[in-house]
Design a protein around this motif. Structure first.
Motif, short mmCIF file in Angstrom:
data_model
loop_
_atom_site.label_atom_id
_atom_site.label_comp_id
_atom_site.label_asym_id
_atom_site.label_seq_id
_atom_site.Cartn_x
_atom_site.Cartn_y
_atom_site.Cartn_z
N SER A 124 0.82 -1.22 0.00
CA SER A 124 0.00 0.00 0.00
C SER A 124 0.85 1.26 0.00
O SER A 124 0.39 2.33 -0.44
N ILE A 125 2.09 1.16 0.49
CA ILE A 125 3.02 2.29 0.48
C ILE A 125 3.72 2.38 -0.86
O ILE A 125 3.81 3.45 -1.49
N ILE A 126 4.21 1.24 -1.34
CA ILE A 126 4.95 1.21 -2.60
C ILE A 126 4.07 1.59 -3.79
O ILE A 126 4.55 2.14 -4.79
N SER A 127 2.78 1.34 -3.67
CA SER A 127 1.86 1.64 -4.78
C SER A 127 1.52 3.13 -4.87
O SER A 127 0.77 3.55 -5.76
N SER A 128 2.07 3.94 -3.99
CA SER A 128 1.85 5.38 -4.02
C SER A 128 2.31 5.97 -5.35
O SER A 128 3.34 5.57 -5.90
N PRO A 129 1.61 6.97 -5.87
CA PRO A 129 2.08 7.66 -7.08
C PRO A 129 3.39 8.40 -6.86
O PRO A 129 4.04 8.80 -7.83
N ALA A 130 3.78 8.59 -5.61
CA ALA A 130 5.04 9.26 -5.32
C ALA A 130 6.22 8.30 -5.28
O ALA A 130 7.37 8.75 -5.16
N TYR A 131 5.97 7.00 -5.36
CA TYR A 131 7.08 6.05 -5.33
C TYR A 131 7.83 6.09 -6.66
O TYR A 131 7.23 6.07 -7.73
N MET A 132 9.15 6.16 -6.58
CA MET A 132 9.97 6.36 -7.78
C MET A 132 10.05 5.11 -8.65
O MET A 132 10.17 3.98 -8.15
N HIS A 133 10.01 5.34 -9.95
CA HIS A 133 10.24 4.31 -10.96
C HIS A 133 11.39 4.73 -11.87
O HIS A 133 11.71 5.92 -11.97
N HIS A 134 11.97 3.77 -12.52
CA HIS A 134 13.03 4.05 -13.50
C HIS A 134 13.02 2.93 -14.53
O HIS A 134 12.92 1.76 -14.17
N ASN A 135 13.10 3.31 -15.77
CA ASN A 135 13.02 2.33 -16.87
C ASN A 135 11.77 1.46 -16.74
O ASN A 135 11.79 0.25 -17.03
N GLY A 136 10.69 2.07 -16.29
CA GLY A 136 9.42 1.37 -16.21
C GLY A 136 9.26 0.46 -15.01
O GLY A 136 8.26 -0.26 -14.91
N LYS A 137 10.19 0.48 -14.07
CA LYS A 137 10.15 -0.41 -12.92
C LYS A 137 10.22 0.37 -11.61
O LYS A 137 10.86 1.42 -11.56
N PRO A 138 9.60 -0.14 -10.55
CA PRO A 138 9.77 0.49 -9.25
C PRO A 138 11.21 0.32 -8.78
O PRO A 138 11.84 -0.71 -9.03
N VAL A 139 11.73 1.33 -8.10
CA VAL A 139 13.14 1.37 -7.71
C VAL A 139 13.31 0.84 -6.29
O VAL A 139 12.52 1.15 -5.40
N LEU A 140 14.37 0.07 -6.09
CA LEU A 140 14.73 -0.45 -4.77
C LEU A 140 16.24 -0.40 -4.66
O LEU A 140 16.95 -0.74 -5.61
N GLU A 141 16.74 0.06 -3.51
CA GLU A 141 18.19 0.01 -3.28
C GLU A 141 18.49 -0.95 -2.14
O GLU A 141 17.75 -1.02 -1.15
N ILE A 142 19.59 -1.70 -2.30
CA ILE A 142 20.11 -2.53 -1.23
C ILE A 142 21.52 -2.05 -0.93
O ILE A 142 22.38 -2.04 -1.81
N ASN A 184 13.72 -10.42 -10.85
CA ASN A 184 12.68 -11.28 -11.42
C ASN A 184 11.29 -10.84 -10.97
O ASN A 184 10.30 -11.07 -11.67
N ALA A 185 11.22 -10.21 -9.80
CA ALA A 185 9.93 -9.71 -9.29
C ALA A 185 9.58 -8.35 -9.88
O ALA A 185 8.54 -7.77 -9.54
N GLY A 186 10.44 -7.83 -10.77
CA GLY A 186 10.11 -6.60 -11.48
C GLY A 186 10.73 -5.34 -10.94
O GLY A 186 10.38 -4.24 -11.40
N TRP A 187 11.69 -5.44 -9.99
CA TRP A 187 12.29 -4.25 -9.41
C TRP A 187 13.49 -3.77 -10.21
O TRP A 187 14.22 -4.57 -10.80
N TYR A 188 13.70 -2.45 -10.20
CA TYR A 188 14.94 -1.85 -10.69
C TYR A 188 15.86 -1.78 -9.48
O TYR A 188 15.57 -1.08 -8.51
N VAL A 189 16.98 -2.51 -9.50
CA VAL A 189 17.79 -2.72 -8.31
C VAL A 189 19.08 -1.90 -8.35
O VAL A 189 19.92 -2.08 -9.24
N ILE A 190 19.22 -1.03 -7.35
CA ILE A 190 20.45 -0.27 -7.13
C ILE A 190 21.21 -0.93 -6.00
O ILE A 190 20.62 -1.30 -4.98
N LEU A 191 22.52 -1.07 -6.16
CA LEU A 191 23.34 -1.63 -5.10
C LEU A 191 24.26 -0.55 -4.55
O LEU A 191 25.06 0.04 -5.29
N GLY A 192 24.15 -0.29 -3.24
CA GLY A 192 25.09 0.57 -2.54
C GLY A 192 26.26 -0.30 -2.10
O GLY A 192 26.07 -1.24 -1.33
#
Length: 405
Positions: free
Chosen positions: A192-210, A233-241
């Motif tokens: 319910s939080i990630i589905s917010s219109p304010a959640y960032m996407h990039h290249n058509g995918k929701p963004v997640l950093e680890i 595979n779950a559709g995330w755009y993955v940034i690695l710190g």
């Protein structure tokens, strides 16, 4: 980020002359950002872990080894300027201000604080925040972290900002937990939080950093491969710190090295806090960032994010650390990095950090030296600077970056 791991142990007190950063800032018109891309944006890391003691299951971060902040036991080196904060979100401390009275701290588990922080970001043209989500606190019984994420969602939508969840691997260990399953379950619970219109996407995918591969070594390479693969595979755009010398580890191609994890990333963000000081930044920028990192990323076909930070001090939380370990030089250290990052044109710039007063990397409005308490040693910003000077510097860089990207 976690004080024990995210603050380098380089000790560098150096004798450069100080010069004043101009207080003239570019006028900007604030509007909602484009949440469909990270391109040309400047985000800040947001710890949001400062809560009123005794109401947070011991997870306050204002203090170290006592239930509430006390003289000699405070866990922060800098104090936010709380002008404009809602009174119901503040509490008194025993730290005596120069004019009398006690300094007040805020609690993040109060919607008005998160709202205030996102308003500051919006007013200064900062794109939004990467919300730190520490592995060790994912299952926190009180639910405080989820409350703060909900406040973030509301504030980001209200002020036209974006936000991203950034998992910190501190607290994770391959030997004791299935990290991949934990992340996937947590993301499902936060839908319910990630589905917010304010959640960032990039290249058509929701963004997640680890954050933490190559730094938090209790998570193995094999586990890292499994984590990143499952998230992609779950559709995330993955940034690695990753650790700041990541490309050397990649080039060495050592068995058991994290290079095989780095290669799976959609984007790499080398963690450079503590990797240089005022005197060594130029060589780091010209060599490591502009040549070595850039070449490695180009060869791998992976996007980049560059970290900038204003200085650092963590002596109250870590008494063995030198006070004012990485001086700010009246803003010139931060400005050099902002200019350098803009010139290198990464996908986006990451400001470490918005509120990290534990390690002295905060850029939110802060008390000046002349305003600091008299009965405990703290670090202030220079007296000739406005309390919000650093968020204004970040915002000016964001405007310049957006116009040249």
């Amino acid at each position: 980020m976690a004080s024990s791991l995210r603050y380098a142990t380089l000790v560098a007190l150096f004798g450069l002359g100080s010069c004043v950063v101009s207080t003239q800032h570019t006028e900007r018109q604030i509007s909602s950002i484009d949440r469909s891309t990270l391109d040309g944006k400047l985000f800040v890391g947001y710890q949001a872990w400062f809560r009123k003691p005794l109401e947070d299951d011991g997870n306050s971060h204002w203090t170290t080894d006592t239930p509430s902040p006390e003289v000699g036991h405070v866990g922060v080196d800098m104090i936010p300027n709380i002008t404009g904060y809602p009174s119901e979100c503040l509490f008194d401390t025993p730290f005596t201000l120069p004019g009398g009275g006690n300094a007040q701290f805020y609690t993040n588990d109060c919607e008005g604080v998160v709202d205030m922080h996102f308003k500051i970001m919006a007013d200064n043209g900062i794109s939004g925040a990467f919300m730190q989500r520490f592995y060790g606190y994912i299952n926190e019984a009180s639910g405080g972290w989820v409350n703060i994420l909900n406040y973030t969602k509301i504030a980001a939508e209200k002020y036209g900002r974006g936000f991203v969840i950034e998992y910190d691997l501190n607290g994770a260990a391959t030997t004791s937990t299935n990290v991949t399953s934990t992340f996937l379950a947590d993301l499902a619970a936060l839908n319910s939080i990630i589905s917010s219109p304010a959640y960032m996407h990039h290249n058509g995918k929701p963004v997640l950093e680890i954050w933490g591969f190559g730094i938090v070594t209790s998570v193995t390479v094999d586990d890292g491969i499994a984590i990143v693969t499952a998230l992609k595979n779950a559709g995330w755009y993955v940034i690695l710190g990753v650790q700041q010398a990541w490309h050397a580890e990649l080039a060495a191609n050592q068995p058991g090295g994290y290079g095989s994890v780095y290669q799976l990333a959609d984007m790499i963000q080398p963690w450079t806090v503590g990797a240089y000081d005022m005197s060594s930044y130029d060589s780091f920028h010209d060599g490591r960032q502009a040549v070595e990192d850039a070449n490695a990323l180009r060869d791998m076909g992976i996007a980049s994010s560059i970290v900038v930070w204003p200085g650092g001090s963590s002596s109250n939380a870590n008494p063995s650390e030198t006070f004012d370990h990485f001086p700010r030089w009246n803003g010139t250290f931060y400005q050099k990095q902002l200019d350098g990052a803009v010139n290198l044109k990464p996908t986006f710039i990451f400001g470490a950090m918005f509120d990290e007063v534990n390690e002295g990397t905060a850029i939110l409005p802060l008390l000046r030296n002349k305003e600091l308490p008299t009965n405990q040693k703290f670090l202030g910003i220079d007296d000739n600077m406005e309390p919000d000077a650093y968020v204004k510097m970040a915002g000016d860089a964001a405007l310049k970056f957006a116009s040249t990207s």
